[in-house]
Design an enzyme around this catalytic site. Structure first.
Site, mmCIF file in Angstrom:
data_model
loop_
_atom_site.group_PDB
_atom_site.id
_atom_site.type_symbol
_atom_site.label_atom_id
_atom_site.label_comp_id
_atom_site.label_asym_id
_atom_site.label_seq_id
_atom_site.Cartn_x
_atom_site.Cartn_y
_atom_site.Cartn_z
ATOM 1 N N HIS A 189 22.326 29.422 27.331
ATOM 2 C CA HIS A 189 23.656 30.058 27.281
ATOM 3 C C HIS A 189 24.041 30.303 25.830
ATOM 4 O O HIS A 189 23.993 29.388 25.018
ATOM 5 C CB HIS A 189 24.710 29.144 27.930
ATOM 6 C CG HIS A 189 24.729 29.235 29.421
ATOM 7 N ND1 HIS A 189 25.879 29.144 30.159
ATOM 8 C CD2 HIS A 189 23.722 29.424 30.308
ATOM 9 C CE1 HIS A 189 25.591 29.274 31.445
ATOM 10 N NE2 HIS A 189 24.291 29.434 31.561
ATOM 11 N N TYR A 191 36.150 27.289 30.840
ATOM 12 C CA TYR A 191 37.067 26.152 30.652
ATOM 13 C C TYR A 191 38.477 26.725 30.742
ATOM 14 O O TYR A 191 38.853 27.558 29.920
ATOM 15 C CB TYR A 191 36.881 25.516 29.274
ATOM 16 C CG TYR A 191 35.573 24.761 29.080
ATOM 17 C CD1 TYR A 191 34.376 25.433 28.815
ATOM 18 C CD2 TYR A 191 35.537 23.369 29.134
ATOM 19 C CE1 TYR A 191 33.191 24.732 28.629
ATOM 20 C CE2 TYR A 191 34.352 22.662 28.940
ATOM 21 C CZ TYR A 191 33.190 23.352 28.692
ATOM 22 O OH TYR A 191 32.006 22.666 28.496
ATOM 23 N N PRO A 205 34.567 14.374 29.242
ATOM 24 C CA PRO A 205 33.506 15.376 29.412
ATOM 25 C C PRO A 205 33.850 16.783 28.909
ATOM 26 O O PRO A 205 32.995 17.672 28.964
ATOM 27 C CB PRO A 205 33.280 15.390 30.922
ATOM 28 C CG PRO A 205 34.549 14.898 31.508
ATOM 29 C CD PRO A 205 35.147 13.950 30.522
ATOM 30 N N LYS A 245 29.648 16.404 25.600
ATOM 31 C CA LYS A 245 28.984 15.672 24.517
ATOM 32 C C LYS A 245 28.313 14.355 24.927
ATOM 33 O O LYS A 245 27.496 13.818 24.174
ATOM 34 C CB LYS A 245 29.996 15.371 23.393
ATOM 35 C CG LYS A 245 30.423 16.604 22.619
ATOM 36 C CD LYS A 245 29.322 17.075 21.681
ATOM 37 C CE LYS A 245 29.436 18.509 21.282
ATOM 38 N NZ LYS A 245 28.497 19.412 21.951
ATOM 39 N N TYR A 249 30.393 22.703 19.627
ATOM 40 C CA TYR A 249 29.881 22.810 20.997
ATOM 41 C C TYR A 249 28.349 22.838 21.012
ATOM 42 O O TYR A 249 27.716 22.190 21.850
ATOM 43 C CB TYR A 249 30.451 24.056 21.689
ATOM 44 C CG TYR A 249 30.290 24.022 23.189
ATOM 45 C CD1 TYR A 249 31.209 23.349 23.993
ATOM 46 C CD2 TYR A 249 29.215 24.653 23.805
ATOM 47 C CE1 TYR A 249 31.061 23.297 25.376
ATOM 48 C CE2 TYR A 249 29.057 24.617 25.188
ATOM 49 C CZ TYR A 249 29.986 23.942 25.968
ATOM 50 O OH TYR A 249 29.828 23.893 27.331
HETATM 51 C C1 PHB Z 1 28.715 20.063 34.042
HETATM 52 O O1 PHB Z 1 28.100 21.097 34.343
HETATM 53 O O2 PHB Z 1 28.643 19.035 34.750
HETATM 54 C C2 PHB Z 1 29.576 20.063 32.840
HETATM 55 C C3 PHB Z 1 29.528 21.140 31.978
HETATM 56 C C4 PHB Z 1 30.324 21.169 30.852
HETATM 57 C C5 PHB Z 1 31.174 20.121 30.594
HETATM 58 C C6 PHB Z 1 31.224 19.019 31.438
HETATM 59 C C7 PHB Z 1 30.414 19.003 32.576
HETATM 60 O O3 PHB Z 1 31.973 20.166 29.499
#
Ligand code: PHB
Ligand code: APR
Length: 394
Positions: free
Chosen positions: A72, A201, A293, A297, A385
């Protein structure tokens, strides 16, 4: 029983460390409380930084990741009915992340370890480290009904937040730093195509949501929920309806829903213990720190700890650089605190902290508007990120 490095825990930290050490000829035994199937049944994170991808390559477990993982080069931030793309590669000079589930990483590492013939003792009970301040520490535990003593040079505590390693360190030798958030994430895994090619997000008055994925046919979605919420109260229909309400209209319309194959609630927490070593015991990954989460990280920090301990162990065994041992904790903590900051910041900016529109929510919107309209702001998000550089030992 005798080995060079005794590893407690067969999560991603323990398995990756074990594999890297094994390839350098450093003997190690992993002792895990649960069964292999149980370890693989846990659904966890899914975004790998370039540094972790490189480390997995060094460990020789890149084949399936390259075939099935999804590179990505951007993700979206949604707030105030706006969608802003964070172009990771453009903002960082070409860095990307890899979407590949922790469960798959764990499976690949387990298979590689079995193929290498290295020892993992699953379903070991009452694991206990001893004589950590001496030159000859050891573990005791029960395995297949027999009492075992495993002698070693060093112990890697890769046993997660609830493990025994950290609890073995005398309280007056460590300091803990903690922040607990007043909400959790309700996660759903489903065999439905992801709503978008990239992660989304989303900040919303009703609470944060995240659209993620595991493959072109498997999605992972999350909703911010109050801490006292019960999974049983969330039917699949209720979950999908709530998710749609928190997404922009055109995204919600595209959302393909279906039965959940996993549904769970996880609390959000920031936690760090200092130092991360006590005598010949080293804490690695979740045993030493937890991040919320929101920045993806957790798993990546575990990998950077592994990187540090692995390179240190190679120097100890191949160059007799025993002096470097004392640097483990300080080297890891530099990077950990920066990832803690990023995860806390993303969490603070995107979650709903109050039922009312208040000063805090206006600050969030002002901050999101600012960082997403400034090249410097977007670069800050992007470079954190994709992952800050690994710290060197010397
Ligand atoms: C996930 O795909 O489980 C996931 C992806 C990004 C995040 C947290 C969890 O920031
Ligand atoms: N004895 C032996 N094994 C133990 C003990 C114990 N007393 N306590 C815990 N374990 C095992 C657990 O069963 C688990 O398999 O240690 C392992 C720890 O694994 P994780 O919790 O996955 O921790 P870690 O390997 O550090 O993985 C990094 O970062 O943010 C997260 O999602 C991410 O879980 C991932 C973690």
């Amino acid at each position: 029983m005798k080995t060079q490095v005794a590893i407690i825990g067969a999560g991603p930290s323990g398995l990756l460390l074990g594999q890297l050490l094994h390839r350098q000829g450093i003997d190690n035994v992993i002792v895990e409380r649960r069964s292999g199937e149980y370890v693989l049944s846990r659904i966890r994170a899914g975004v790998l930084e370039q540094g972790m991808v490189d480390l997995l390559r060094e460990a020789g477990v890149d084949q399936r990741m390259d075939e099935e993982g999804l590179p990505h080069d951007g993700f979206e931030l949604v707030f105030d009915n706006r969608r802003v793309r964070v172009a990771l590669d453009e903002l960082t000079g070409g860095s990307k992340v890899m979407v590949y589930g922790q469960t798959e990483v764990t499976r690949d590492l387990m298979e590689a370890r079995a193929a290498a013939g290295a020892t993992t003792l699953y379903e070991a009970e009452n694991v206990q480290p001893h004589d950590l301040e001496s030159d000859s520490p050891y573990l005791t535990f029960e395995h297949n009904g027999e009492a075992v003593r495993l002698e070693c040079d060093y112990i890697a505590g890769c046993d997660g937040y609830h493990g025994v390693s950290r609890q073995t360190i005398p309280q007056d030798r460590i300091k803990e730093f903690e922040k607990v958030y007043p909400f959790g994430w309700l996660g759903v895994l489903s065999d439905t195509p992801p709503v978008s090619d990239e992660l989304i997000y989303a900040r919303h008055e009703r609470g944060f949501s995240l659209c993620s994925m595991r493959s072109a046919t498997r999605s992972r979605y999350y909703l911010q929920v109050p801490l006292d919420e019960k999974v049983e109260d969330w039917s699949d229909d209720r979950f999908w309806e709530e998710l749609k309400r928190r997404l922009p209209e055109e995204v919600a319309q595209k959302l393909v829903t279906g039965p959940s194959i996993e549904k769970s609630i996880a609390p959000l927490r920031s936690y760090v213990v200092e130092p991360m070593q006590y005598g010949r015991l080293f804490l690695v990954g979740d045993a030493a720190h937890i991040v919320p989460p929101t920045g993806a990280k957790g798993l990546n920090l575990a990998a950077s700890d592994v990187n540090t301990l692995y390179r240190l162990m190679v120097k100890v065994y191949q160059e007799s650089r025993i002096d470097l041992i004392e640097r483990y904790s300080q080297t890891c903590l530099k990077r950990i605190w920066k990832a803690e900051r990023f995860s806390w910041w993303m969490t603070s900016m995107l979650h709903n902290f109050s039922d009312e529109e208040d000063f805090n929510s206006r600050m969030q919107l002002a901050e999101l508007d600012y960082v997403t309209s400034s090249k410097a702001g977007l670069t800050t998000i992007a470079e954190n990120y994709v992952g800050l550089p690994y710290e060197s030992l010397e």
